[in-house]
Design an enzyme around this catalytic site. Sequence first.
Site, PDB file in Angstrom:
ATOM      1  CG  HIS A   1      -2.004   0.961   1.243  1.00  0.00           C
ATOM      2  ND1 HIS A   1      -3.254   0.696   1.742  1.00  0.00           N
ATOM      3  CD2 HIS A   1      -2.064   2.228   0.797  1.00  0.00           C
ATOM      4  CE1 HIS A   1      -4.033   1.761   1.606  1.00  0.00           C
ATOM      5  NE2 HIS A   1      -3.324   2.703   1.041  1.00  0.00           N
TER       6      HIS A   1
ATOM      7  CD  GLU B   1      -4.220  -2.835   0.537  1.00  0.00           C
ATOM      8  OE1 GLU B   1      -4.745  -3.881   0.905  1.00  0.00           O
ATOM      9  OE2 GLU B   1      -3.752  -1.996   1.325  1.00  0.00           O
TER      10      GLU B   1
ATOM     11  CG  HIS C   1      -8.020  -2.385   8.221  1.00  0.00           C
ATOM     12  ND1 HIS C   1      -7.706  -2.016   9.505  1.00  0.00           N
ATOM     13  CD2 HIS C   1      -7.379  -1.506   7.420  1.00  0.00           C
ATOM     14  CE1 HIS C   1      -6.929  -0.954   9.474  1.00  0.00           C
ATOM     15  NE2 HIS C   1      -6.703  -0.621   8.227  1.00  0.00           N
TER      16      HIS C   1
HETATM   17  N1  PXP Z   1      -6.775  -3.762   3.405  1.00  0.00           N
HETATM   18  C1  PXP Z   1      -6.524  -2.455   3.234  1.00  0.00           C
HETATM   19  C2  PXP Z   1      -7.273  -1.707   2.188  1.00  0.00           C
HETATM   20  C3  PXP Z   1      -5.546  -1.805   4.004  1.00  0.00           C
HETATM   21  O1  PXP Z   1      -5.297  -0.505   3.826  1.00  0.00           O
HETATM   22  C4  PXP Z   1      -4.830  -2.556   4.951  1.00  0.00           C
HETATM   23  C5  PXP Z   1      -3.757  -1.881   5.761  1.00  0.00           C
HETATM   24  O2  PXP Z   1      -2.782  -1.352   4.924  1.00  0.00           O
HETATM   25  C6  PXP Z   1      -5.135  -3.919   5.089  1.00  0.00           C
HETATM   26  C7  PXP Z   1      -6.119  -4.494   4.304  1.00  0.00           C
HETATM   27  C8  PXP Z   1      -4.416  -4.789   6.074  1.00  0.00           C
HETATM   28  O3  PXP Z   1      -4.753  -4.384   7.354  1.00  0.00           O
HETATM   29  P1  PXP Z   1      -3.903  -4.921   8.602  1.00  0.00           P
HETATM   30  O4  PXP Z   1      -2.536  -4.326   8.479  1.00  0.00           O
HETATM   31  O5  PXP Z   1      -4.663  -4.439   9.792  1.00  0.00           O
HETATM   32  O6  PXP Z   1      -3.870  -6.416   8.499  1.00  0.00           O
END
Ligand code: PXP
Length: 237
Positions: free
Chosen positions: A43, A70, A190
């Site tokens: 990301h 992302e 997330h």
């Molecule tokens: N999905 C998205 C769109 C995110 O921005 C993130 C964090 O960068 C994640 C998934 C993964 O989240 P986590 O780091 O809490 O596992």
Amino acid sequence: MTKLSVNINKVATLRNARGGNMPDLLKFAIDCERFGAQGITVHPRPDERHIKYSDLKPLKEKVSTELNIEGYPSEDFVNMVLQIKPHQVTLVPDAPDAITSNAGWDTQKNEEFLRNIIIPFKNAGIRTSIFIDTEPMNMVFAIKTGTDCVELYTEAYAANYNANKEKAIEPYVKAAEMAHSLGLKINAGHDLNIENLKFFKSQITHLDEVSIGHALISDALYYGIENTIQMYLKQLN
Ligand code: PXP
């Protein structure tokens, strides 16, 4: 089968802390695949505080499973993705200074915006996903954007899991059923972790992919990345 895509942002954060190349992000990504991960997620943010834009080309060249990029679809981001051509792009409505993604798209309000953004990605053969919460109206308008997948924003599920996991999962089950019936693939991410992942997977029948970063990389400090990936895969299968 639900694929595990490991988000390696935190590894880049650690590397950037000293300005050198330790830990080696590319090696880490390849090792995650070697240890069983079925995808790598990054990301990049405009300030490049973790993933740098210069990380992306080598990652695309070396990742043999699936690279998922992302980010917020700014002009720079869109051009970068079209140049790198990852397997999947996940569009996230996060502000440039957000610590982490903190909301999903309102697809009704952003239908036309997303549709126009998605067209060139589709023409380039890049699978598209949009990050959304479980509001049913979001599914109805998600399909109109032309996206291939939705990524369900699981922060609320994770936050409420310990208090009442059955209640916490309810809106996700409904959203996933609706998305599936509309022909959308379902990703999620997330705040998923080793405790809440198995139940999520057991309740969401058509779960194509989870992307997990913070908890998985934190667990790896204790168990090592190879063991940790195996532990997470076990929750999914
Ligand atoms: N999905 C998205 C769109 C995110 O921005 C993130 C964090 O960068 C994640 C998934 C993964 O989240 P986590 O780091 O809490 O596992």
